[in-house]
Design a protein around this motif. Structure first.
Motif, PDB file in Angstrom:
ATOM      1  N   UNK A 189       0.724  -1.473  -0.114  1.00  0.00           N
ATOM      2  CA  UNK A 189       0.124   0.119  -0.102  1.00  0.00           C
ATOM      3  C   UNK A 189       0.857   1.229  -0.091  1.00  0.00           C
ATOM      4  N   UNK A 190       2.033   1.311   0.834  1.00  0.00           N
ATOM      5  CA  UNK A 190       2.805   2.406   0.971  1.00  0.00           C
ATOM      6  C   UNK A 190       3.437   2.596  -0.627  1.00  0.00           C
ATOM      7  N   UNK A 191       3.935   1.529  -1.037  1.00  0.00           N
ATOM      8  CA  UNK A 191       4.629   1.754  -2.537  1.00  0.00           C
ATOM      9  C   UNK A 191       3.467   2.358  -3.308  1.00  0.00           C
ATOM     10  N   UNK A 192       2.436   2.007  -3.474  1.00  0.00           N
ATOM     11  CA  UNK A 192       1.537   2.316  -4.627  1.00  0.00           C
ATOM     12  C   UNK A 192       0.807   3.789  -4.219  1.00  0.00           C
ATOM     13  N   UNK A 193       0.501   4.073  -3.112  1.00  0.00           N
ATOM     14  CA  UNK A 193      -0.321   5.258  -2.531  1.00  0.00           C
ATOM     15  C   UNK A 193       0.741   6.528  -2.340  1.00  0.00           C
ATOM     16  N   UNK A 194       1.840   6.127  -1.817  1.00  0.00           N
ATOM     17  CA  UNK A 194       2.824   7.100  -1.425  1.00  0.00           C
ATOM     18  C   UNK A 194       3.948   7.282  -2.201  1.00  0.00           C
ATOM     19  N   UNK A 207       8.976   7.854   2.706  1.00  0.00           N
ATOM     20  CA  UNK A 207       9.237   6.112   2.395  1.00  0.00           C
ATOM     21  C   UNK A 207      10.435   5.564   1.951  1.00  0.00           C
ATOM     22  N   UNK A 208      11.130   6.372   1.309  1.00  0.00           N
ATOM     23  CA  UNK A 208      12.678   6.060   1.270  1.00  0.00           C
ATOM     24  C   UNK A 208      13.462   5.866   2.148  1.00  0.00           C
ATOM     25  N   UNK A 209      13.206   6.756   3.265  1.00  0.00           N
ATOM     26  CA  UNK A 209      13.974   6.710   4.733  1.00  0.00           C
ATOM     27  C   UNK A 209      13.317   5.513   5.696  1.00  0.00           C
ATOM     28  N   UNK A 210      12.185   5.074   5.399  1.00  0.00           N
ATOM     29  CA  UNK A 210      11.559   3.840   6.071  1.00  0.00           C
ATOM     30  C   UNK A 210      12.400   2.770   5.364  1.00  0.00           C
ATOM     31  N   UNK A 211      12.170   2.576   3.981  1.00  0.00           N
ATOM     32  CA  UNK A 211      12.723   1.565   3.338  1.00  0.00           C
ATOM     33  C   UNK A 211      14.209   1.330   3.564  1.00  0.00           C
ATOM     34  N   UNK A 212      15.028   2.416   3.944  1.00  0.00           N
ATOM     35  CA  UNK A 212      16.352   2.349   3.950  1.00  0.00           C
ATOM     36  C   UNK A 212      16.662   1.782   5.586  1.00  0.00           C
ATOM     37  N   UNK A 222       9.242 -10.904  -1.667  1.00  0.00           N
ATOM     38  CA  UNK A 222       8.165 -10.908  -1.423  1.00  0.00           C
ATOM     39  C   UNK A 222       7.262  -9.903  -2.382  1.00  0.00           C
ATOM     40  N   UNK A 223       6.093  -9.964  -2.567  1.00  0.00           N
ATOM     41  CA  UNK A 223       5.344  -8.947  -3.441  1.00  0.00           C
ATOM     42  C   UNK A 223       5.517  -7.477  -3.010  1.00  0.00           C
ATOM     43  N   UNK A 224       6.072  -7.203  -1.819  1.00  0.00           N
ATOM     44  CA  UNK A 224       6.333  -5.871  -1.295  1.00  0.00           C
ATOM     45  C   UNK A 224       7.690  -5.530  -2.156  1.00  0.00           C
ATOM     46  N   UNK A 225       8.641  -6.280  -2.190  1.00  0.00           N
ATOM     47  CA  UNK A 225       9.912  -5.781  -3.000  1.00  0.00           C
ATOM     48  C   UNK A 225       9.514  -5.804  -4.516  1.00  0.00           C
ATOM     49  N   UNK A 255       9.158  -1.612  -8.668  1.00  0.00           N
ATOM     50  CA  UNK A 255       8.496  -1.049  -9.837  1.00  0.00           C
ATOM     51  C   UNK A 255       8.160   0.437  -9.541  1.00  0.00           C
ATOM     52  N   UNK A 256       7.514   0.698  -8.406  1.00  0.00           N
ATOM     53  CA  UNK A 256       7.319   1.985  -7.971  1.00  0.00           C
ATOM     54  C   UNK A 256       8.400   3.054  -8.210  1.00  0.00           C
ATOM     55  N   UNK A 257       9.565   2.659  -7.774  1.00  0.00           N
ATOM     56  CA  UNK A 257      10.717   3.245  -7.725  1.00  0.00           C
ATOM     57  C   UNK A 257      11.282   3.576  -9.189  1.00  0.00           C
ATOM     58  N   UNK A 258      11.223   2.654 -10.056  1.00  0.00           N
ATOM     59  CA  UNK A 258      11.485   2.662 -11.257  1.00  0.00           C
ATOM     60  C   UNK A 258      10.600   3.478 -12.061  1.00  0.00           C
TER      61      UNK A 258
END
Length: 315
Positions: free
Chosen positions: A234-239, A251-256, A271-274, A279-282
């Motif tokens: 959800x975070x990847x899609x919405x934010x 989000x990038x700070x949380x991912x880091x 996982x599907x999260x990765x 894909x969202x970052x690209x």
């Protein structure tokens, strides 16, 4: 002491009666003298009485439930606020993506004499990259009959999207495949998927479809891990993909921080999260400004063939 003097009343009873208005309806006198009869009791509406009784019964039951919950809460130890769920995640049993597949008949329903088809409608102006990555992963597990079509609502589709599944040649009879995967480029606001065309309501949204397709790998997660995976999707899609630059930075700070504790966003396996987050970052083009751990993680993703094949679509 002298007696009090008498004062003549200002309004006599006769005068008051003469000046009473006759245009108003009469009301009973509320100030009755001693010895006067009390006004007759008004009859209570039975429905109102029943409503009051029901309210009292509900309040009584709520009080009993509250007492029961208060009693149970004293028996349960309150968890520490600094509890780290990564300890639980590390104990999850992850099955590698190259292991045997799940029972598709159990997950999609058994269809005698027909091939199970996953049909996805997507807009070519915003191709669902995560679904293409998962398609490549599924091809490593199952025998998949893939096809790409163009709907009449779309005037033109780039050549690379028409060949996003590579050169598909049906070398085997249709019934020998385990799964059909059909992508239709269509003018739709968001991706839609069905695997039972006649009876199923469509699953909408790239994140929801990605969750469903990834479940075909048959991996089992704990409740905590499943919740974290859903949260990252959800975070990847919405934010990350649809949010503002400030939201992307958070989000990038949380991912880091998460990738500083493990190789992947959740646990020790992809996982599907990765998939959705990569894909969202690209798609947003913010990969170059990502922190060090995120950069390292992205290279790990791109070392896998399903990710690297999708990168060609972005060139």
């Amino acid at each position: 002491m002298a007696a009090m003097y008498a004062v003549r009343p200002l309004h006599g009873a006769a005068v008051l009666a003469e000046h009473l208005p006759t245009c108003m309806y009469p009301l009973p006198n509320l100030h009755r003298g001693p010895g006067t009869a009390a006004p007759p009791q008004e009859e209570v509406d039975p429905s109102l009485q029943a409503l009051e009784s029901r309210q009292e019964e509900i309040l009584k039951r709520l009080y009993e439930l509250k007492s029961a919950v208060d009693g149970l809460s004293k028996m349960i130890q309150t968890p520490d606020a600094d509890f780290d769920v990564t300890d639980i995640i590390q104990t999850d049993e992850f099955s590698p993506l190259t292991a045997n597949g799940a029972d598709l008949d159990l997950m999609l329903g058994k269809d005698y004499g027909g091939l199970k088809d996953v049909v996805i409608n997507a807009n070519p102006s915003l191709p669902p990259l995560s679904l293409l990555v998962i398609h490549s992963l599924l091809c490593e597990r199952y025998k998949i009959l893939s096809a790409v079509h163009t709907h009449s609502s779309v005037k033109s589709v780039p050549e690379n999207l028409l060949k996003c599944f590579g050169e598909q040649t049906q070398k085997q009879p249709r019934h020998e495949y385990q799964l059909g995967f059909t992508l239709i480029w269509k003018d739709v606001p968001k991706p839609q998927m069905k695997f039972s065309i006649q009876t199923m309501c469509p699953i909408e949204g790239e994140g929801n479809i990605a969750r469903f397709l990834f479940s075909l790998f048959g991996q089992k997660y704990s409740a905590v891990t499943s919740t974290l995976i859903d949260s990252w999707v959800d975070t990847a899609i919405l934010q990350l993909q649809e949010g503002s630059s400030k939201e992307r930075g958070a989000v990038l700070r949380s991912m880091n921080a998460a990738l500083g504790r493990s190789s992947w966003l959740v646990g020790s396996e992809v996982t599907v999260a990765d998939v959705v987050a990569w894909c969202a970052l690209r798609r947003t083009g913010t990969a170059g400004a990502a922190p060090a751990n995120v950069q390292k993680w992205m290279k790990s993703c791109e070392n896998l063939a399903p990710f690297s094949s999708v990168m060609k679509l972005l060139e």
